[in-house]
Design an enzyme around this catalytic site. Structure first.
Site: not given
Length: 133
Positions: A34, A60
């Site tokens: 991320t 995510d």
């Protein structure tokens, strides 16, 4: 192998320390993360990391999409168990996808170390059959 790195805000420093400790192993693989986690690992540890959006902005889910298509081989998701309410949906979504695709996932350093050592020993080479490069 393709390894995804995710760390909640209070666990980012722990992820950095983990990556420093296991840099020699991690640099042999393709890393995805991320946004903020990947940026920190790239800048501080010096590993090549492909980054997605920050977790709160959909990173995510981007990793989840790769898991759904079986293009991630391992997930290291250092979550903050003391702030579970705001993060539970992210964790459970990735956990469900990993279970469905039979992808190893660690949510803490103890499990992550077991996976990393197994990766180095070749215990996870079966993933190359499932996800040939």
């Amino acid at each position: 192998m393709n390894i995804a790195l995710v760390a909640h805000d209070k666990k980012k420093e722990l992820m950095i320390q983990f990556c420093i400790a296991y840099k020699g192993i991690l640099e042999k693989h393709t890393l995805y993360a991320t946004g903020t986690t990947g940026k920190l690992v790239r800048e501080i540890v010096g590993l090549k990391v492909y980054t997605f959006l920050p977790g709160a902005q959909g990173g995510d889910q981007q990793i989840g999409a790769r898991i759904a298509y079986n293009s991630i081989d391992m997930v290291l998701f250092f979550r903050d168990p003391l702030d579970a309410a705001s993060y539970e949906p992210d964790m459970f979504s990735l956990l469900r996808l990993c279970d469905k695709q039979n992808i190893p996932i660690a949510s803490n350093t103890a499990t992550a170390e077991l996976l990393i050592h197994g990766l180095e020993r070749g215990d996870l080479d079966w993933r190359d059959i499932v996800n040939p490069k």
